[in-house]
Design a protein around this motif. Structure first.
Motif, PDB file in Angstrom:
ATOM      1  N   ASP A   5      -6.538 -23.966 -80.644  1.00  0.00           N
ATOM      2  CA  ASP A   5      -5.405 -24.838 -80.356  1.00  0.00           C
ATOM      3  C   ASP A   5      -4.106 -24.076 -80.604  1.00  0.00           C
ATOM      4  O   ASP A   5      -4.090 -23.103 -81.363  1.00  0.00           O
ATOM      5  CB  ASP A   5      -5.454 -26.092 -81.223  1.00  0.00           C
ATOM      6  CG  ASP A   5      -6.561 -27.040 -80.806  1.00  0.00           C
ATOM      7  OD1 ASP A   5      -6.864 -27.098 -79.598  1.00  0.00           O
ATOM      8  OD2 ASP A   5      -7.113 -27.732 -81.674  1.00  0.00           O
ATOM      9  N   PRO A   6      -2.999 -24.525 -80.013  1.00  0.00           N
ATOM     10  CA  PRO A   6      -1.744 -23.792 -80.177  1.00  0.00           C
ATOM     11  C   PRO A   6      -1.145 -23.959 -81.569  1.00  0.00           C
ATOM     12  O   PRO A   6      -1.241 -25.025 -82.175  1.00  0.00           O
ATOM     13  CB  PRO A   6      -0.834 -24.409 -79.117  1.00  0.00           C
ATOM     14  CG  PRO A   6      -1.363 -25.770 -78.895  1.00  0.00           C
ATOM     15  CD  PRO A   6      -2.852 -25.665 -79.101  1.00  0.00           C
ATOM     16  N   VAL A   7      -0.545 -22.883 -82.050  1.00  0.00           N
ATOM     17  CA  VAL A   7       0.242 -22.915 -83.273  1.00  0.00           C
ATOM     18  C   VAL A   7       1.692 -23.050 -82.834  1.00  0.00           C
ATOM     19  O   VAL A   7       2.227 -22.170 -82.150  1.00  0.00           O
ATOM     20  CB  VAL A   7       0.042 -21.619 -84.097  1.00  0.00           C
ATOM     21  CG1 VAL A   7       0.952 -21.617 -85.312  1.00  0.00           C
ATOM     22  CG2 VAL A   7      -1.417 -21.458 -84.493  1.00  0.00           C
ATOM     23  N   LEU A   8       2.286 -24.166 -83.185  1.00  0.00           N
ATOM     24  CA  LEU A   8       3.657 -24.457 -82.761  1.00  0.00           C
ATOM     25  C   LEU A   8       4.630 -24.052 -83.859  1.00  0.00           C
ATOM     26  O   LEU A   8       4.273 -24.094 -85.028  1.00  0.00           O
ATOM     27  CB  LEU A   8       3.795 -25.938 -82.452  1.00  0.00           C
ATOM     28  CG  LEU A   8       2.818 -26.487 -81.404  1.00  0.00           C
ATOM     29  CD1 LEU A   8       3.030 -27.966 -81.222  1.00  0.00           C
ATOM     30  CD2 LEU A   8       2.935 -25.747 -80.103  1.00  0.00           C
ATOM     31  N   PRO A   9       5.827 -23.651 -83.545  1.00  0.00           N
ATOM     32  CA  PRO A   9       6.485 -23.645 -82.245  1.00  0.00           C
ATOM     33  C   PRO A   9       6.341 -22.322 -81.491  1.00  0.00           C
ATOM     34  O   PRO A   9       6.993 -22.131 -80.464  1.00  0.00           O
ATOM     35  CB  PRO A   9       7.951 -23.888 -82.593  1.00  0.00           C
ATOM     36  CG  PRO A   9       8.120 -23.193 -83.903  1.00  0.00           C
ATOM     37  CD  PRO A   9       6.789 -23.384 -84.619  1.00  0.00           C
ATOM     38  N   ILE A  10       5.496 -21.406 -81.975  1.00  0.00           N
ATOM     39  CA  ILE A  10       5.426 -20.087 -81.332  1.00  0.00           C
ATOM     40  C   ILE A  10       4.396 -20.030 -80.210  1.00  0.00           C
ATOM     41  O   ILE A  10       4.326 -19.044 -79.491  1.00  0.00           O
ATOM     42  CB  ILE A  10       5.154 -18.979 -82.363  1.00  0.00           C
ATOM     43  CG1 ILE A  10       3.838 -19.224 -83.101  1.00  0.00           C
ATOM     44  CG2 ILE A  10       6.319 -18.860 -83.327  1.00  0.00           C
ATOM     45  CD1 ILE A  10       3.416 -18.105 -84.026  1.00  0.00           C
ATOM     46  N   SER A  12       1.160 -19.606 -80.142  1.00  0.00           N
ATOM     47  CA  SER A  12       0.080 -18.618 -80.208  1.00  0.00           C
ATOM     48  C   SER A  12      -1.203 -19.376 -80.502  1.00  0.00           C
ATOM     49  O   SER A  12      -1.179 -20.526 -80.950  1.00  0.00           O
ATOM     50  CB  SER A  12       0.354 -17.570 -81.281  1.00  0.00           C
ATOM     51  OG  SER A  12       0.350 -18.165 -82.564  1.00  0.00           O
ATOM     52  N   CYS A  13      -2.330 -18.737 -80.265  1.00  0.00           N
ATOM     53  CA  CYS A  13      -3.619 -19.382 -80.472  1.00  0.00           C
ATOM     54  C   CYS A  13      -3.982 -19.350 -81.950  1.00  0.00           C
ATOM     55  O   CYS A  13      -3.927 -18.298 -82.593  1.00  0.00           O
ATOM     56  CB  CYS A  13      -4.692 -18.656 -79.650  1.00  0.00           C
ATOM     57  SG  CYS A  13      -6.336 -19.325 -79.934  1.00  0.00           S
ATOM     58  N   GLY A  14      -4.378 -20.508 -82.473  1.00  0.00           N
ATOM     59  CA  GLY A  14      -4.793 -20.604 -83.868  1.00  0.00           C
ATOM     60  C   GLY A  14      -6.122 -19.938 -84.138  1.00  0.00           C
ATOM     61  O   GLY A  14      -6.449 -19.643 -85.283  1.00  0.00           O
ATOM     62  N   GLY A  15      -6.890 -19.663 -83.103  1.00  0.00           N
ATOM     63  CA  GLY A  15      -8.204 -19.053 -83.280  1.00  0.00           C
ATOM     64  C   GLY A  15      -8.198 -17.548 -83.188  1.00  0.00           C
ATOM     65  O   GLY A  15      -8.905 -16.869 -83.930  1.00  0.00           O
ATOM     66  N   CYS A  16      -7.371 -17.007 -82.287  1.00  0.00           N
ATOM     67  CA  CYS A  16      -7.411 -15.551 -82.067  1.00  0.00           C
ATOM     68  C   CYS A  16      -6.040 -14.891 -82.106  1.00  0.00           C
ATOM     69  O   CYS A  16      -5.952 -13.671 -82.064  1.00  0.00           O
ATOM     70  CB  CYS A  16      -8.114 -15.235 -80.750  1.00  0.00           C
ATOM     71  SG  CYS A  16      -7.230 -15.824 -79.288  1.00  0.00           S
ATOM     72  N   GLY A  17      -4.974 -15.671 -82.137  1.00  0.00           N
ATOM     73  CA  GLY A  17      -3.631 -15.114 -82.221  1.00  0.00           C
ATOM     74  C   GLY A  17      -3.007 -14.713 -80.896  1.00  0.00           C
ATOM     75  O   GLY A  17      -1.844 -14.314 -80.852  1.00  0.00           O
ATOM     76  N   ALA A  18      -3.742 -14.817 -79.808  1.00  0.00           N
ATOM     77  CA  ALA A  18      -3.211 -14.474 -78.481  1.00  0.00           C
ATOM     78  C   ALA A  18      -2.241 -15.563 -78.022  1.00  0.00           C
ATOM     79  O   ALA A  18      -2.238 -16.674 -78.554  1.00  0.00           O
ATOM     80  CB  ALA A  18      -4.360 -14.338 -77.481  1.00  0.00           C
TER      81      ALA A  18
END
Length: 72
Positions: A5-10, A12-18
């Motif tokens: 899932d997205p890490v907000l507000p940036i 990025s992916c919470g699982g892999c950082g992409a």
């Protein structure tokens, strides 16, 4: 439930950082919205609008490719 899932507000992916949606999340979304491509496009369009509010430094074309460009 996905760990990608997205890490907000940036956004990025919470699982892999992409950048979100990452390759894994794209695959998951295709499976979740199987048979409903319009619903998937509408969902991602709403996420694009949210991301555009947070990622004001990114060009609109880059955001479009990231969120919708892979749906073809």
């Amino acid at each position: 439930m996905s760990t990608h899932d997205p890490v907000l507000p940036i956004w990025s992916c919470g699982g892999c950082g992409a950048p979100w949606p990452c390759r894994t999340r794209r695959r998951e979304l295709r499976a979740e919205f199987d048979g409903a491509p319009l619903s998937l496009a509408l969902y991602l369009s709403a996420q694009l609008v949210r991301a555009a509010e947070d990622l004001t430094w990114l060009p609109a074309g880059a955001l479009h490719r990231r969120f919708l460009g892979w749906l073809r």
